[in-house]
Each structure stands twice: as C-alpha cells, then as structure tokens.
Design a protein around this motif. Structure first.
Motif, PDB file in Angstrom:
ATOM      1  N   THR A 110       0.837  -1.189   0.000  1.00 41.50           N
ATOM      2  CA  THR A 110       0.000   0.000   0.000  1.00 41.50           C
ATOM      3  C   THR A 110       0.871   1.237   0.000  1.00 41.50           C
ATOM      4  OG1 THR A 110      -1.857   1.094   1.121  1.00 41.50           O
ATOM      5  CG2 THR A 110      -0.143   0.158   2.517  1.00 41.50           C
ATOM      6  N   THR A 111       0.241   2.356  -0.168  1.00 35.92           N
ATOM      7  CA  THR A 111       0.934   3.638  -0.041  1.00 35.92           C
ATOM      8  C   THR A 111       0.335   4.385   1.144  1.00 35.92           C
ATOM      9  OG1 THR A 111      -0.602   4.735  -1.554  1.00 35.92           O
ATOM     10  CG2 THR A 111       1.418   3.807  -2.493  1.00 35.92           C
ATOM     11  N   ALA A 112       1.116   5.266   1.705  1.00 32.98           N
ATOM     12  CA  ALA A 112       0.648   6.067   2.836  1.00 32.98           C
ATOM     13  C   ALA A 112       1.262   7.443   2.751  1.00 32.98           C
ATOM     14  CB  ALA A 112       1.010   5.390   4.161  1.00 32.98           C
ATOM     15  N   ARG A 113       0.557   8.435   3.262  1.00 35.95           N
ATOM     16  CA  ARG A 113       1.067   9.796   3.340  1.00 35.95           C
ATOM     17  C   ARG A 113       1.650  10.029   4.730  1.00 35.95           C
ATOM     18  NH1 ARG A 113      -1.924  12.727  -0.655  1.00 35.95           N
ATOM     19  NH2 ARG A 113      -1.953  11.354  -2.472  1.00 35.95           N
ATOM     20  N   VAL A 114       2.826  10.607   4.788  1.00 38.13           N
ATOM     21  CA  VAL A 114       3.471  10.924   6.059  1.00 38.13           C
ATOM     22  C   VAL A 114       4.030  12.341   5.989  1.00 38.13           C
ATOM     23  CG1 VAL A 114       4.050   8.512   6.554  1.00 38.13           C
ATOM     24  CG2 VAL A 114       5.702   9.955   5.336  1.00 38.13           C
ATOM     25  N   TYR A 115       4.156  12.982   7.149  1.00 37.89           N
ATOM     26  CA  TYR A 115       4.713  14.326   7.237  1.00 37.89           C
ATOM     27  C   TYR A 115       6.074  14.275   7.919  1.00 37.89           C
ATOM     28  CZ  TYR A 115       0.287  16.479   5.864  1.00 37.89           C
ATOM     29  OH  TYR A 115      -0.830  16.878   5.172  1.00 37.89           O
ATOM     30  N   ALA A 116       7.084  14.721   7.188  1.00 41.65           N
ATOM     31  CA  ALA A 116       8.438  14.777   7.746  1.00 41.65           C
ATOM     32  C   ALA A 116       8.741  16.225   8.121  1.00 41.65           C
ATOM     33  CB  ALA A 116       9.451  14.270   6.724  1.00 41.65           C
ATOM     34  N   PRO A 117       8.936  16.520   9.434  1.00 40.42           N
ATOM     35  CA  PRO A 117       9.243  17.903   9.849  1.00 40.42           C
ATOM     36  C   PRO A 117      10.646  18.305   9.397  1.00 40.42           C
ATOM     37  CG  PRO A 117       9.432  16.419  11.707  1.00 40.42           C
ATOM     38  CD  PRO A 117       8.875  15.599  10.578  1.00 40.42           C
ATOM     39  N   TYR A 118      10.815  19.599   9.128  1.00 40.63           N
ATOM     40  CA  TYR A 118      12.124  20.092   8.705  1.00 40.63           C
ATOM     41  C   TYR A 118      13.118  20.075   9.862  1.00 40.63           C
ATOM     42  CZ  TYR A 118       9.671  21.933   4.572  1.00 40.63           C
ATOM     43  OH  TYR A 118       8.925  22.071   3.433  1.00 40.63           O
ATOM     44  N   TYR A 119      12.617  20.137  11.078  1.00 35.91           N
ATOM     45  CA  TYR A 119      13.487  20.124  12.259  1.00 35.91           C
ATOM     46  C   TYR A 119      12.719  19.453  13.392  1.00 35.91           C
ATOM     47  CZ  TYR A 119      10.762  24.462  12.252  1.00 35.91           C
ATOM     48  OH  TYR A 119       9.755  25.378  12.126  1.00 35.91           O
ATOM     49  N   GLY A 120      13.468  18.925  14.356  1.00 29.74           N
ATOM     50  CA  GLY A 120      12.866  18.185  15.453  1.00 29.74           C
ATOM     51  C   GLY A 120      12.789  16.711  15.140  1.00 29.74           C
ATOM     52  N   ASN A 121      13.051  15.897  16.129  1.00 28.18           N
ATOM     53  CA  ASN A 121      12.995  14.442  15.984  1.00 28.18           C
ATOM     54  C   ASN A 121      11.638  13.948  16.458  1.00 28.18           C
ATOM     55  OD1 ASN A 121      13.374  11.528  16.892  1.00 28.18           O
ATOM     56  ND2 ASN A 121      15.319  11.924  15.838  1.00 28.18           N
ATOM     57  N   VAL A 122      10.957  13.175  15.637  1.00 20.81           N
ATOM     58  CA  VAL A 122       9.594  12.745  15.959  1.00 20.81           C
ATOM     59  C   VAL A 122       9.553  11.738  17.102  1.00 20.81           C
ATOM     60  CG1 VAL A 122       8.815  13.168  13.595  1.00 20.81           C
ATOM     61  CG2 VAL A 122       9.596  10.884  14.240  1.00 20.81           C
ATOM     62  N   SER A 123      10.719  11.206  17.474  1.00 21.85           N
ATOM     63  CA  SER A 123      10.762  10.260  18.588  1.00 21.85           C
ATOM     64  C   SER A 123      11.250  10.910  19.870  1.00 21.85           C
ATOM     65  CB  SER A 123      11.675   9.076  18.238  1.00 21.85           C
ATOM     66  OG  SER A 123      11.196   8.359  17.140  1.00 21.85           O
ATOM     67  N   THR A 124      12.279  11.750  19.803  1.00 20.14           N
ATOM     68  CA  THR A 124      12.921  12.289  21.009  1.00 20.14           C
ATOM     69  C   THR A 124      12.661  13.768  21.239  1.00 20.14           C
ATOM     70  OG1 THR A 124      14.955  12.754  19.768  1.00 20.14           O
ATOM     71  CG2 THR A 124      14.752  10.574  20.792  1.00 20.14           C
ATOM     72  N   ASP A 125      12.157  14.473  20.250  1.00 19.40           N
ATOM     73  CA  ASP A 125      11.905  15.916  20.387  1.00 19.40           C
ATOM     74  C   ASP A 125      10.594  16.253  19.684  1.00 19.40           C
ATOM     75  OD1 ASP A 125      12.114  18.583  20.889  1.00 19.40           O
ATOM     76  OD2 ASP A 125      13.825  18.950  19.562  1.00 19.40           O
ATOM     77  N   VAL A 126       9.509  15.660  20.200  1.00 17.12           N
ATOM     78  CA  VAL A 126       8.209  15.780  19.550  1.00 17.12           C
ATOM     79  C   VAL A 126       7.716  17.227  19.582  1.00 17.12           C
ATOM     80  CG1 VAL A 126       5.829  14.954  19.550  1.00 17.12           C
ATOM     81  CG2 VAL A 126       7.681  13.408  20.198  1.00 17.12           C
ATOM     82  N   ALA A 127       8.026  17.942  20.650  1.00 17.05           N
ATOM     83  CA  ALA A 127       7.542  19.318  20.778  1.00 17.05           C
ATOM     84  C   ALA A 127       8.079  20.197  19.644  1.00 17.05           C
ATOM     85  CB  ALA A 127       7.933  19.894  22.132  1.00 17.05           C
ATOM     86  N   THR A 128       9.384  20.067  19.353  1.00 20.21           N
ATOM     87  CA  THR A 128       9.962  20.864  18.271  1.00 20.21           C
ATOM     88  C   THR A 128       9.405  20.433  16.923  1.00 20.21           C
ATOM     89  OG1 THR A 128      11.997  21.149  19.533  1.00 20.21           O
ATOM     90  CG2 THR A 128      12.117  21.541  17.169  1.00 20.21           C
ATOM     91  N   ALA A 129       9.258  19.108  16.736  1.00 27.07           N
ATOM     92  CA  ALA A 129       8.692  18.613  15.482  1.00 27.07           C
ATOM     93  C   ALA A 129       7.249  19.084  15.308  1.00 27.07           C
ATOM     94  CB  ALA A 129       8.767  17.090  15.442  1.00 27.07           C
ATOM     95  N   ALA A 130       6.506  19.157  16.419  1.00 30.00           N
ATOM     96  CA  ALA A 130       5.132  19.655  16.364  1.00 30.00           C
ATOM     97  C   ALA A 130       5.111  21.133  15.978  1.00 30.00           C
ATOM     98  CB  ALA A 130       4.436  19.435  17.696  1.00 30.00           C
ATOM     99  N   GLN A 131       6.085  21.905  16.496  1.00 26.84           N
ATOM    100  CA  GLN A 131       6.168  23.318  16.135  1.00 26.84           C
ATOM    101  C   GLN A 131       6.456  23.482  14.654  1.00 26.84           C
ATOM    102  OE1 GLN A 131       5.463  25.845  18.362  1.00 26.84           O
ATOM    103  NE2 GLN A 131       5.426  27.060  16.468  1.00 26.84           N
ATOM    104  N   ALA A 132       7.251  22.561  14.095  1.00 25.15           N
ATOM    105  CA  ALA A 132       7.511  22.594  12.659  1.00 25.15           C
ATOM    106  C   ALA A 132       6.213  22.431  11.879  1.00 25.15           C
ATOM    107  CB  ALA A 132       8.508  21.510  12.286  1.00 25.15           C
ATOM    108  N   LEU A 133       5.342  21.520  12.338  1.00 21.23           N
ATOM    109  CA  LEU A 133       4.046  21.356  11.690  1.00 21.23           C
ATOM    110  C   LEU A 133       3.228  22.638  11.764  1.00 21.23           C
ATOM    111  CD1 LEU A 133       3.029  17.802  13.009  1.00 21.23           C
ATOM    112  CD2 LEU A 133       3.711  18.358  10.680  1.00 21.23           C
ATOM    113  N   SER A 134       3.224  23.268  12.941  1.00 19.97           N
ATOM    114  CA  SER A 134       2.453  24.498  13.133  1.00 19.97           C
ATOM    115  C   SER A 134       2.974  25.635  12.261  1.00 19.97           C
ATOM    116  CB  SER A 134       2.481  24.906  14.605  1.00 19.97           C
ATOM    117  OG  SER A 134       1.915  23.895  15.429  1.00 19.97           O
ATOM    118  N   ASN A 135       4.285  25.649  12.025  1.00 19.02           N
ATOM    119  CA  ASN A 135       4.885  26.691  11.186  1.00 19.02           C
ATOM    120  C   ASN A 135       4.795  26.400   9.699  1.00 19.02           C
ATOM    121  OD1 ASN A 135       5.638  28.114  13.481  1.00 19.02           O
ATOM    122  ND2 ASN A 135       7.703  27.222  13.570  1.00 19.02           N
ATOM    123  N   GLY A 136       4.217  25.267   9.340  1.00 18.86           N
ATOM    124  CA  GLY A 136       4.164  24.881   7.933  1.00 18.86           C
ATOM    125  C   GLY A 136       5.473  24.334   7.434  1.00 18.86           C
ATOM    126  N   ASP A 137       6.382  23.962   8.363  1.00 18.69           N
ATOM    127  CA  ASP A 137       7.710  23.466   7.997  1.00 18.69           C
ATOM    128  C   ASP A 137       7.732  21.938   8.055  1.00 18.69           C
ATOM    129  OD1 ASP A 137       8.617  26.039   7.650  1.00 18.69           O
ATOM    130  OD2 ASP A 137       9.449  26.211   9.665  1.00 18.69           O
TER     131      ASP A 137
END
Length: 923
Positions: free
Chosen positions: A743-770
C-alpha cells in the motif's frame, strides 16, 4: 514506410506450393450457413475459416483421402472424410446449447475442456468477438463475469478483477501472444494500446484469481491471455473501417475514426507471414470536474486553499501568517491538453515450420504508438509515446522456449500538474505570487478596512493580474498570470512541456526496457501415470527515465527476477476426478525468494460427466514494482519515494524554512531532505490531521512504516459448472487472505525536530508549515481479507435467441485499528449484474446483440483523489447484416444508449454515448 512496404509485400505475394485444394460449406441443422467455423486438416497444419456465407476453400499438401475437423462455438465438433480434391465438402454442425466443451490452455498450461478447468476461467471466442456491442472487442470484455473496468481515457482502459486496483493495476497481468505487455517502467498493462487487432484476435481467456503457481509474480488478482490467429490457418486480406460520433456533456459531439487491415499468407506448408495495421482517432472523454478535492464548493471564494479536481497549478500552496493556507490560481485541464487522442498499432510475424511435425518457429515484432491520458498520482498526457515488443519463440506439441524484449519511449509526454505549476512560475515565481497576495491582503484590511472575503478577492486579483484598485504603493513581483489562448500562454506552454527539468518544465523521459525468457516442457509422452510439466523464467528490468521518474539521474537502474515451477495432473476413478498440484519458486534482486503452491480437485458427476465440481487452494505474490522501489518524484504537493535500500539516499530535495522556523533550525533558511526523512522521521498523516484539530502534541504518532516487501495472497475457491436442461451454469465463490498487503501512505516529515525524542519541536515545525508531505510505499501490518461469488447462466431460449446473465458480489475486510493509515484502493462495487440477449441469425444474414450492465455505488480511492462512484446502468446494442457476395459485414452499434455521462474513475472524464457504423471484409 517499412510498415507499408511489408504489408504490400504480403498482399502481392500469392505463390503457393499446396498440392490439393478442397472447397465446401458449413451449415447448421436448419441449413443455415455457419460463418467463422474452423476447418483443419487432421494431422497437418493446414486450416482455414468459413466466410460469412459458410463457404471455405482449404489448401493442403496432403493428398486424398484425409480427414478434416470442423468446429465452431455453440456447435459440436465434426470430422469429415475427404475422398478426392473435386469433392464438394458439405459439413453439417449440430447445435450445442453450452460452451463448456471449449478448449482452454491458460488454466493449466495444457489443453483442457473449460468444463474441467481447475480454477475459474472466462473466455471470449471468435463468435463473441464478432458480435460485441462495444466499440471493440477489448471494451467488450467488460460484459464478462468477474470483469470491472477503470477508464482513464477512451483509449486506455484498465481491467479490474477481484478488487484492489486503480488505473495502474499492478496486481493484474496481461499476456499478448504470451508476452507480458505491461509498461517496463510502470509495471501495469496499458489496455489494448499495444495489443491485438480485432481482425487478428483468435480468443481471449481470463483467469480472475491468483495464478502465481504457474505464471509467477504479478499474476496476483488475475491474468488475461490474448491470442492471435496463425497465418497458416487464417489467410487472406481482411479490412475494417468504423466511423461514428461520441457525445459528452462537456466535450459535445465529436467524430470517431477507426480502421484496420490484416494480410496473411502461407507460402508453403513450412513458411507463412502476416501483418496487421490499425489506426484510431477520436476526441477524449474530457475531464472537467472543478470541485475541491478536499470537499466543498468550487473556487477560491469558497476556500482560499482551493484545489480543484481537474484544475492544476493550485497545488502550489503556503501558509501565510494572519491569513491561513492559500493556494495559487490554477488552470483547468482542458487548457493543458487538446483532448485529441489517436492510437496506431502494427505487428509483423514470420511463422516457420521446418519439419513435417508441429514444431514451429515464430518471429514477431509489435509496435504501438499514439496519444492518451493516464491518471496516477498526477494527470499525465502520454503524447507520441512508443512501445515495442520483439519475440522469438520455438514451440512444439509438448514444449516452448521463448524470449522477448519490451521497450518504450515516452515521446513528448508530460505531467499536466507540473505544466500548470511552471506556466504560472514563468509569469511569476511562487514566492513572488504569495508575497503579492499577502501584501495586498494585509494592507487592504489596514488601509481600506475591508473584511477578509473582500481582502482575499483583492489580493488574488493583484497577485494574478497586477491590478491595484487602491492608491497603495505596491510593486508587483512578476508578470500577470498568462491567460489560455494568448500568445504568452502558448509560448510558456510549449517551453514547459518540452523541458524535462520538473523545477521549470513538465516533460518526463522514459526509455525503459524489459527482457524476458521462459520455457516449459510437458512429459506426457514420456511419463504415462500422470501429466508432469516443468518450466522457468528470467526477467531483467532496465529503468531509464534520466531522473524524471526514478532516481536514475546518473544512469539506468537495473534489477532482475527469476523463477521455476512444476505441475502434476492425474485423473482417477474412471477420469471422474482430476487432481492438480503445482509449485513455483521466484526470486527478485531486492527481496527474499517466494514459494507459490497450488492444489485443486475437479469431480465430474453424472452419467455424461457434465456436473463438474471443483475446489482449489492457490497462492499468489506480487513483487514491489519498479515505482515501489525506485521512484523519486517531486510532484509539488507531495513527493513519491520508493523504498529500495539504495534508493532512499538517492532522492534529495531542498525546502525553504519559515522565518519562525529558522529560529528552531539553527538559523538555517533551507533544509535538505531525502528518502530517509520519509521513512525514519515522519508522523502519520492521520495523527497530523488530528493534531491540527486539537493542538494536542500527544495526538501525534510516529510513522512506523518499513521498507516495502512482496505481498502474498492465499486464495480458497469452490466452483460448479454444468449444462442442465440446456442451461449453461457457472458458479464460483472465493475467499482471499492477504499478508504484507502493499500500500501507499502519506506521512509528514518535519524540517526540524525528531519525531521520537523531540516531539515538541517537530510539532512546532508542523504548526509553522515546515513539514514535507511524502507518499511512501510500504506494507500494511493488518491482515486483509476479501470474499466474493459469481454466478453465470446462459441458454438458447427460442430458435437462435441466446440469453445470458451473470452476477458478482465482492467485499473486503480489515481491522482499521491495526493500521489506521491503511488505504485499501479496493475500488470495486459490492454488487454487479450483467445481461445479454443475442441472435446471430434473426433472419437471413441479420443478427443483433444487446448488453446491459449495472453496478452499485462504491468508494474510489487513489493517490490522485478519493470520492464516490455513483451507481450506473449502461445499455449497449448492435445490429449486423452480412453481405456474403462481398464477404463482408455491416454493423451499427451504440454504447450507453439513452444514458447520462457516467463515471468510472474519480478525476477522469465521464463516459458519454458512442455511435458507430462499421464495415468489415473478412474472407
């Protein structure tokens, strides 16, 4: 010119070394002629077919006395002794009320009655081909039980059997004269674009289930066999011409042209040639759905981030502080293609029989070219494409050895989405456009006091057209948007579609190749206690898109596959039980080997063994396609990334970081991304959607998708075939279990922040459109099950009236909680009903055929767009009149008669009505 010279050579050569010529006629029990009956000399390769008046002329090197065998669908086979060359042979065929005695080969790689096939099989013979009510025999396949069509273009239709398919049906295999005619780069069949002319088609056989035990990878949810006529048995010059009109609400009424010619001649009993040429020209079913793919109304007034279904260029979108998400103004599809399609097919074959027995050497070359539209993750205009196949085969009674090569050239093909994006950018860069929009939006609110709706209209007008209705001191960041039909638009369009750099152009390059060899031997003459076969195959892919599709920017990418199989068949209990067992092993470069077993039992009950019950267990597998493994394509809104281990680092792109994001990214204004970001540091799209609603970081979930691997299916099937008081009955039911479902799936890769160890920064990247949206290829952890049943009935109800009906039920199931991001792409109605009524001899020389089909509403899913396909009811009909003196048939046909335009694929053009008049000369 070589094509025409070759055809002329065939037409002009009339030398024959045959020693005996016999003539005669074939009639039925009512003294009516039987056209298209097969007449063959027993023990010799010589053969022919009867003309429209039932007459035939047959040349053979044998001297009388000898025996001829005469057969035709719907009649019992007859053998007649020929005592002298002067004998006027009159053959009378007795009617047979069912087609269960027809011989098929595909189910077991050996001739057997369709009644005794160990698996479900559908067949279209010569009579079915001649009486089709569709525009051509390939489209007529849609009236078969198990078949469902997905139409991308008038000239590009994809067959779907047992679900889980888009237009790119990589789970279905199509063999044309035993050559896989899938695109080497895309790994799925291109309809009949490189298939067989209707003048040369002998038969079509369809296995709708898993067939990997004999046919290897990709014979997963079905396999179609298209077989052409031999120039030894079907000689002469044939011709057809069709003219008609198509009518569609958005495209209006347009002309349709189609013609073809076939020339075949056996110069001696050892040597024969044939050639075919066809040409079709029409206006495309125009796609003009301008609704927002995300739901809602049409246009930017309803949604500043509007993304029209058949509008391209509006995929360029960005987040503007104090404004929200905004997209550029795009172009409708009708401005990015002229919707003119054409298809040219030609093939040439030399058939050589060096010895007195049935051993034969075949040398064949096929070429297909033209224009059509393909809808995948984007919408592609396949313009002046060329696909060629070259085959060499040596076969005999119990063996074959063949090799073939498939090559393709994308020609002037281009991506409509990138065409629109880069035509826009030729006028004004994305940065310049969004800057203009944001400046006017904010300043009009501050200095003019307008509301947000008015500000949006002013801002879009300024960004598009450089029209400033206020005394604000604004300077535009580029030219106005080019309007379709203007010299500026035409100049930009021509430049963009000829430029293969997707940063500035839209053209894609493809010169991929496929090399294939396979062999089979049947030991039935050496081993008597059972029929045993062995065989194997080898295949090499060479991908060459120069970086426009795959990550082959530094040279072609190559990989190979190989496999071997064996099968044993045995009849016991007075031939009432037929046991079949098969197993195959396949290995591909990037994946572990796969074993594919199959076992089946057929029991023939009744005094005449006419009640046939079958049960089978089959397995199938599908290797990831070349795209699954090696694609690396930035299509703007998202990027497609294949997961072959050596592909992830090959794909790279650079993205701009927002002003706010630069503070979190060490001050860097850009970021470099590759395939590892998509697989190793990304959030699931479902969790991102939830996070955007709630703002709760705890809702974000790391994507745990792994690299793609082969998928498997276990298929259990039962069936029954019989003739009961003149009724042909065909019942089947199946239950499939899929593991490692691709199958195929859509995923979002943040420009900065680690999705495992630094979720808060990665979440901010999503909020900034990054964050970058990727479409990745992987396997679902969920177990997917599907089930279905089919029922077919046929009967001659009165005189020569033949009535047929069939029904299919299809359903699938899986636990969404096991894999929340799983997309099934099932794309199949739960209920389908088809019916037909025909009479090939309503009165002298006149026949007709009527077809009706219905399917209920169902959900369509694809990487292009999702949506609902409404319930449809389609009525087709044809009437034909034979002119025996001219050895020809006139036919009038219509499709979707009285119906509204209907949809088969979300995002593709709706299918309208089609009327045709055809003239066929077939001696």
């Amino acid at each position: 010119m070589k094509i025409y010279h070759f055809i002329l050579t065939l037409l002009c050569c009339g030398i024959s070394m045959a020693q005996t010529t016999i003539s005669g006629s074939v009639k039925d029990s009512k003294n009516e002629p039987v056209p298209a009956a097969n007449i063959k000399v027993v023990g010799d390769a010589a053969g022919t077919v009867s003309d429209g008046n039932g007459k035939f002329s047959l040349k053979t090197n044998k001297k009388p006395p000898f025996t001829i065998q005469v057969s035709s669908i719907g009649y019992a086979t007859q053998k007649v002794e020929v005592a002298s060359a002067s004998q006027n042979v009159v053959v009378t065929l007795e009617s047979s009320d069912n087609k269960l005695d027809e011989i098929v080969i595909s189910a077991s790689r050996t001739p057997e009655r369709i009644l005794e096939s160990p698996v479900t099989i559908e067949r279209m013979g010569l009579q079915d081909i001649k009486k089709t009510s569709s525009a051509n025999y390939y489209e007529g396949l849609e009236n078969l039980k198990e078949v469902h069509f997905n139409t991308s273009s008038m000239s590009f239709k994809s067959i779907n059997t047992r679900g889980f398919s888009t237009i790119a049906n990589t789970r279905f295999m199509q063999l044309v004269d035993n050559m896989d005619n899938s695109s080497p780069a895309l790994n799925f069949p291109l309809g009949n674009l490189v298939g067989i002319s209707e003048l040369d088609i002998q038969s079509v056989e369809l296995l709708p289930g898993a067939s990997s035990a004999l046919y290897g990878a990709n014979a997963f949810n079905g396999i179609l066999f298209m077989n052409s006529k031999s120039p030894f048995t079907n000689q002469g010059l044939s011709f057809y011409a069709k003219y008609g009109q198509t009518t569609q609400e958005v495209a209006g009424t347009n002309d349709y042209w189609d013609f073809g010619i076939r020339a075949a001649h056996a110069f001696t009993k050892h040597f024969a040639l044939k050639g075919n040429f066809t040409f079709m020209k029409a206006k495309e079913w125009m796609a003009d759905d301008q609704t927002d793919v995300n739901g809602g109304a049409i246009g930017h007034t309803a949604n500043r981030n509007y993304n029209g279904m058949n509008v391209y260029g509006d995929e360029a979108s960005t987040f503007i502080n104090n404004v929200g998400q905004v997209s550029r103004t795009g172009y409708a599809e009708k401005y990015l293609t002229d919707n003119n399609i054409h298809a040219i097919k030609a093939d040439f074959a030399a058939h050589i029989k060096p010895w007195a027995d049935d051993k034969e050497i075949i040398l064949q070359h096929k070429i297909g070219m033209g224009n059509t539209i393909y809808q995948g993750a984007s919408k592609y205009m396949l313009k002046n494409f060329i696909m060629q196949q070259t085959r060499a085969e040596f076969k005999g009674k119990n063996f074959f050895v063949r090799g073939y090569m498939s090559t393709e050239d994308a020609g002037d093909s281009y991506d409509m989405q990138f065409a629109a994006l880069n035509i826009n950018r030729a006028a004004k860069s994305d940065t310049g456009w969004f800057t203009d929009y944001a400046t006017m939006f904010l300043q009009s609110q501050i200095f003019m006091g307008v509301n947000a709706t008015q500000a949006d209209a002013l801002a879009r007008n300024w960004a598009n057209n450089n029209i400033n209705p206020t005394p604000l001191p604004l300077v535009a960041n580029g030219q106005p948007q080019f309007q379709p039909g203007t010299p500026q638009f035409e100049t930009a369009y021509k430049q963009v579609v000829s430029d293969p750099d997707l940063r500035t152009g839209a053209k894609f390059l493809d010169n991929s190749k496929l090399y294939h060899a396979d062999a089979n031997y049947n030991f039935r003459d050496e081993i008597k206690f059972a029929e045993i076969q062995i065989g194997g195959s080898y295949r090499k892919y060479i991908m060459n898109s120069q970086g426009t599709i795959f990550t082959d920017f530094d040279g072609p990418l190559k990989y190979d596959e190989y496999g071997a199989y064996t099968q044993i068949q045995k009849k016991v209990m007075d031939d009432r039980i037929k046991l079949t067992g098969s197993v195959r092993y396949d290995k591909s470069k990037n994946f572990e080997g796969q074993f594919s077993p199959r076992v089946s039992v057929v029991y023939s009950a009744g005094a005449t063994k006419s009640h046939n019950f079958r049960v089978s267990f089959q397995t199938g597998f599908r290797n990831p396609t070349t795209q699954d493994q090696y694609i690396g394509l930035n299509i703007g809104a998202f990027a497609l990334i294949g997961s072959a281990p050596d592909n992830l680092g090959r794909y790279t792109e650079t993205q701009n970081v927002s002003t706010a994001g630069q503070l979190l990214n060490g001050g860097q204004a850009t970021v470099d991304l590759n395939g590892y970001n998509a697989y190793d540091n990304a959030f699931t799209s479902a969790s991102v959607a939830k996070f955007r609603q709630t703002g709760n970081v705890a809702d974000l979930q790391k994507s745990s998708l792994g690299y793609i691997k082969p998928e498997q299916v276990k298929a259990f099937e039962v069936g029954y075939k019989s003739s009961i008081k003149g009724f042909g009955v065909d019942l089947n039911a199946y239950y499939n279990i899929y593991n490692n479902f691709s199958t195929t799936a859509r995923v979002y890769a943040p420009y900065y922040g680690n999705v495992s160890t630094d979720v808060a920064t990665a979440a901010q990247a999503l909020s900034n459109g990054d964050a970058r949206l990727f479409q990745v290829y992987s396997n679902s952890v969920a177990t997917v099950n599907s089930l279905g049943l089919g029922a077919g009935l046929s009967k001659k109800v009165y005189k020569n009236f033949e009535l047929g009906a069939n029904y299919n039920y299809a359903q699938f199931d899986f636990n969404q909680d096991e894999d929340p991001s799983f997309i099934s792409y099932f794309n199949t109605p739960k209920h389908r009903v088809k019916a037909s009524l025909s009479n090939t001899k309503l009165f002298k020389n006149f026949g007709f055929n009527i077809n009706w089909r219905w399917s209920e509403q169902y959900k369509w899913e694809s990487s292009f767009a999702d949506g609902m396909i409404p319930s449809i009811s389609v009525f087709d009909a044809q009437a034909s009149y034979a002119l025996p003196a001219l050895k020809s048939v006139l036919k009038v046909s219509g499709t979707n008669i009285g119906g509204k335009d209907y949809l088969q694929v979300v995002g593709a053009g709706r299918i309208g009505q089609q009327w045709l008049v055809s003239w066929t000369i077939n001696p």
